[in-house]
Scaffold this motif. Sequence first.
Motif, PDB file in Angstrom:
ATOM      1  N   GLY A   1       0.808  -1.211   0.000  1.00 51.04           N
ATOM      2  CA  GLY A   1       0.000   0.000   0.000  1.00 51.04           C
ATOM      3  C   GLY A   1       0.839   1.258   0.000  1.00 51.04           C
ATOM      4  N   ALA A   2       2.055   1.172  -0.527  1.00 46.14           N
ATOM      5  CA  ALA A   2       2.980   2.302  -0.564  1.00 46.14           C
ATOM      6  C   ALA A   2       3.928   2.086  -1.735  1.00 46.14           C
ATOM      7  N   ALA A   3       4.831   3.030  -1.937  1.00 46.48           N
ATOM      8  CA  ALA A   3       5.781   2.916  -3.043  1.00 46.48           C
ATOM      9  C   ALA A   3       7.133   3.463  -2.608  1.00 46.48           C
ATOM     10  N   LEU A   4       8.189   2.951  -3.248  1.00 44.23           N
ATOM     11  CA  LEU A   4       9.547   3.431  -3.009  1.00 44.23           C
ATOM     12  C   LEU A   4       9.833   4.595  -3.948  1.00 44.23           C
ATOM     13  N   VAL A   5      10.444   5.630  -3.425  1.00 42.27           N
ATOM     14  CA  VAL A   5      10.736   6.837  -4.201  1.00 42.27           C
ATOM     15  C   VAL A   5      12.229   6.889  -4.499  1.00 42.27           C
ATOM     16  N   THR A   6      12.557   7.128  -5.776  1.00 39.96           N
ATOM     17  CA  THR A   6      13.956   7.256  -6.188  1.00 39.96           C
ATOM     18  C   THR A   6      14.194   8.648  -6.774  1.00 39.96           C
ATOM     19  N   GLY A   7      15.425   9.106  -6.667  1.00 40.34           N
ATOM     20  CA  GLY A   7      15.803  10.405  -7.213  1.00 40.34           C
ATOM     21  C   GLY A   7      16.711  10.254  -8.408  1.00 40.34           C
ATOM     22  N   ARG A   8      17.662  11.174  -8.561  1.00 44.07           N
ATOM     23  CA  ARG A   8      18.577  11.126  -9.693  1.00 44.07           C
ATOM     24  C   ARG A   8      19.373   9.837  -9.693  1.00 44.07           C
ATOM     25  N   ARG A   9      19.557   9.318 -10.904  1.00 45.49           N
ATOM     26  CA  ARG A   9      20.284   8.052 -11.106  1.00 45.49           C
ATOM     27  C   ARG A   9      19.682   6.921 -10.291  1.00 45.49           C
ATOM     28  N   ASP A  10      18.364   6.996 -10.040  1.00 40.67           N
ATOM     29  CA  ASP A  10      17.595   5.930  -9.378  1.00 40.67           C
ATOM     30  C   ASP A  10      18.022   5.670  -7.930  1.00 40.67           C
ATOM     31  N   VAL A  11      18.630   6.654  -7.278  1.00 40.53           N
ATOM     32  CA  VAL A  11      19.040   6.496  -5.883  1.00 40.53           C
ATOM     33  C   VAL A  11      17.804   6.558  -4.975  1.00 40.53           C
ATOM     34  N   PHE A  12      17.726   5.644  -4.019  1.00 37.68           N
ATOM     35  CA  PHE A  12      16.582   5.570  -3.107  1.00 37.68           C
ATOM     36  C   PHE A  12      16.494   6.811  -2.225  1.00 37.68           C
ATOM     37  N   ARG A  13      15.257   7.349  -2.082  1.00 35.68           N
ATOM     38  CA  ARG A  13      15.065   8.557  -1.279  1.00 35.68           C
ATOM     39  C   ARG A  13      14.107   8.374  -0.109  1.00 35.68           C
ATOM     40  N   GLY A  14      13.135   7.460  -0.229  1.00 37.61           N
ATOM     41  CA  GLY A  14      12.179   7.292   0.860  1.00 37.61           C
ATOM     42  C   GLY A  14      10.965   6.520   0.411  1.00 37.61           C
ATOM     43  N   VAL A  15       9.927   6.530   1.264  1.00 37.20           N
ATOM     44  CA  VAL A  15       8.692   5.779   1.011  1.00 37.20           C
ATOM     45  C   VAL A  15       7.516   6.743   1.049  1.00 37.20           C
ATOM     46  N   ILE A  16       6.577   6.570   0.119  1.00 39.00           N
ATOM     47  CA  ILE A  16       5.365   7.385   0.096  1.00 39.00           C
ATOM     48  C   ILE A  16       4.162   6.466   0.202  1.00 39.00           C
ATOM     49  N   ASP A  17       3.133   6.902   0.962  1.00 38.87           N
ATOM     50  CA  ASP A  17       1.938   6.072   1.121  1.00 38.87           C
ATOM     51  C   ASP A  17       0.704   6.850   0.660  1.00 38.87           C
ATOM     52  N   ILE A  18      -0.436   6.179   0.661  1.00 34.15           N
ATOM     53  CA  ILE A  18      -1.662   6.753   0.117  1.00 34.15           C
ATOM     54  C   ILE A  18      -2.119   7.959   0.928  1.00 34.15           C
ATOM     55  N   LYS A  19      -2.003   7.903   2.248  1.00 37.17           N
ATOM     56  CA  LYS A  19      -2.430   9.040   3.072  1.00 37.17           C
ATOM     57  C   LYS A  19      -1.648  10.303   2.714  1.00 37.17           C
ATOM     58  N   THR A  20      -0.354  10.165   2.491  1.00 34.28           N
ATOM     59  CA  THR A  20       0.463  11.319   2.108  1.00 34.28           C
ATOM     60  C   THR A  20      -0.019  11.913   0.802  1.00 34.28           C
ATOM     61  N   VAL A  21      -0.381  11.048  -0.155  1.00 35.03           N
ATOM     62  CA  VAL A  21      -0.877  11.513  -1.455  1.00 35.03           C
ATOM     63  C   VAL A  21      -2.182  12.277  -1.294  1.00 35.03           C
ATOM     64  N   MET A  22      -3.111  11.731  -0.531  1.00 40.31           N
ATOM     65  CA  MET A  22      -4.409  12.377  -0.377  1.00 40.31           C
ATOM     66  C   MET A  22      -4.280  13.736   0.323  1.00 40.31           C
ATOM     67  N   ASP A  23      -3.407  13.824   1.327  1.00 38.67           N
ATOM     68  CA  ASP A  23      -3.182  15.105   1.995  1.00 38.67           C
ATOM     69  C   ASP A  23      -2.590  16.126   1.031  1.00 38.67           C
ATOM     70  N   ALA A  24      -1.681  15.680   0.170  1.00 35.65           N
ATOM     71  CA  ALA A  24      -1.029  16.589  -0.769  1.00 35.65           C
ATOM     72  C   ALA A  24      -1.997  17.089  -1.831  1.00 35.65           C
ATOM     73  N   ILE A  25      -2.959  16.267  -2.230  1.00 36.18           N
ATOM     74  CA  ILE A  25      -3.946  16.689  -3.226  1.00 36.18           C
ATOM     75  C   ILE A  25      -4.729  17.891  -2.716  1.00 36.18           C
ATOM     76  N   GLY A  26      -5.165  17.818  -1.453  1.00 34.94           N
ATOM     77  CA  GLY A  26      -5.915  18.934  -0.884  1.00 34.94           C
ATOM     78  C   GLY A  26      -5.100  20.212  -0.850  1.00 34.94           C
ATOM     79  N   ARG A  27      -3.827  20.098  -0.476  1.00 31.67           N
ATOM     80  CA  ARG A  27      -2.969  21.286  -0.424  1.00 31.67           C
ATOM     81  C   ARG A  27      -2.739  21.859  -1.819  1.00 31.67           C
ATOM     82  N   SER A  28      -2.587  20.984  -2.825  1.00 32.78           N
ATOM     83  CA  SER A  28      -2.355  21.439  -4.202  1.00 32.78           C
ATOM     84  C   SER A  28      -3.547  22.217  -4.728  1.00 32.78           C
ATOM     85  N   GLN A  29      -4.753  21.738  -4.458  1.00 37.20           N
ATOM     86  CA  GLN A  29      -5.950  22.424  -4.925  1.00 37.20           C
ATOM     87  C   GLN A  29      -6.090  23.793  -4.265  1.00 37.20           C
ATOM     88  N   ASP A  30      -5.762  23.885  -2.981  1.00 39.61           N
ATOM     89  CA  ASP A  30      -5.827  25.177  -2.296  1.00 39.61           C
ATOM     90  C   ASP A  30      -4.829  26.165  -2.883  1.00 39.61           C
TER      91      ASP A  30
END
Length: 417
Positions: A343-372
């Motif tokens: 129920g989450a995904a691994l996040v990579t940056g430049r040259r596919d280096v691992f950066r962290g984990v993102i989950d669905i709750k984080t996405v839903m919270d960010a959608i609300g902030r983006s619309q505002d």
Amino acid sequence: MTGAGILLDHVTKRYPGQARPAVDGLTMEIPAGKTVMLVGPSGCGKTTTLKMINRLIEPSEGRIVVDGDDVTQMNGDRLRRGIGYVIQAGGLFPHMTVATNIGIVPRMLGWDRDRIAARVDELLELVSLDPEQYRDRFPKELSGGQQQRVGVARALAADPPVLLMDEPFGAVDPITRLRLQDELINIQDELQKTIVCVTHDFDEAVKLGDWIAIFDEGAQLVQYDTPERILGNPANEFVENFIGSGAGLKQLTLTRVGDVGMAEAILARPGEPARDVLARIVAAGHGHAVVVDSRERPIQWLSRRKLDRLQTIGSTPDPGLPVVGSRATLSDALDTMLVSSAGAALVTGRRDVFRGVIDIKTVMDAIGRSQDTAAMDSTDAPVGLNTGIFGAVTTDEVASADTPGPGTGTGDTPAAQ
């Protein structure tokens, strides 16, 4: 070399036997270092506009200025050697190896062999292809997505300030298309070229573009604005119809994964005792450990149950790993998470280096902030006017516009006429 500004100044293209110009009095400023997406229905003149920038198609009237130079007065071959160009399916020469394809323009420019070889390896790394594995292959030995990556590398070989892309990802499957889009975003984040890209896919335009130019027939510039404002405030019914249904869902494409909070993860490495990794994640209260290789790229995501069955951590990459790039959109992240057992995904940056984990709750919270944030944006939109015969405007109409005329945009807002 970073990007160069482009100005199309009252550009018109007429073809013999046609009543209307293919492009009619278009003035449009393309800011340096930005990605501008040209979209619109088939036959609207967007590809003609793109090809006039490097004079694969000669304009009938007007000027095209790149980095202060009027390129309509320049030798066409010399101009094209300084502008990257990417088409569908990569356009690779089938009888040449990957390395030879990428090195074509540098050889024309007189680079020595060692410099070309170093540049080829550098670019293969940039587009996430191992030089040792791919430099000596022929195009027929590559997948469609790999060919397109090589096509992008070839376009960047001589370090041009401008990159023109004509439906670059239109010939690949949807999954590969998403990965190539993410790769282009990562490359642009690193290089800051001026990219002008033609696409029929409005979702792709929203994902990739800093600015979107929507054309109607005759390259009539209907709206030239940010993705956020086009989705939130379409200029007219034509734009509304072109956007189509689901504008609310398209808001998911407005925020990048790297712009939201990510959770840390317990890291493990191949060859490490599994019991040691298990002890670390239990102590941290985590449910999984991310296995990274020597270049810090994620290759496995192991649960407590899997770790309990292992003696040592293996080195075989998991092909089904739920990974998204930091410059991917929240829409892409959500798609990846929905098929992930974690129920989450691994996040990579430049040259596919691992950066962290993102989950669905984080996405839903960010959608609300983006619309505002989008609702609060009151920056004036660029002028979108044509001055040709079929797109003529009156002096009063130009004077009543709230923003500056062509070539006088303030800040990061391009002017378009």
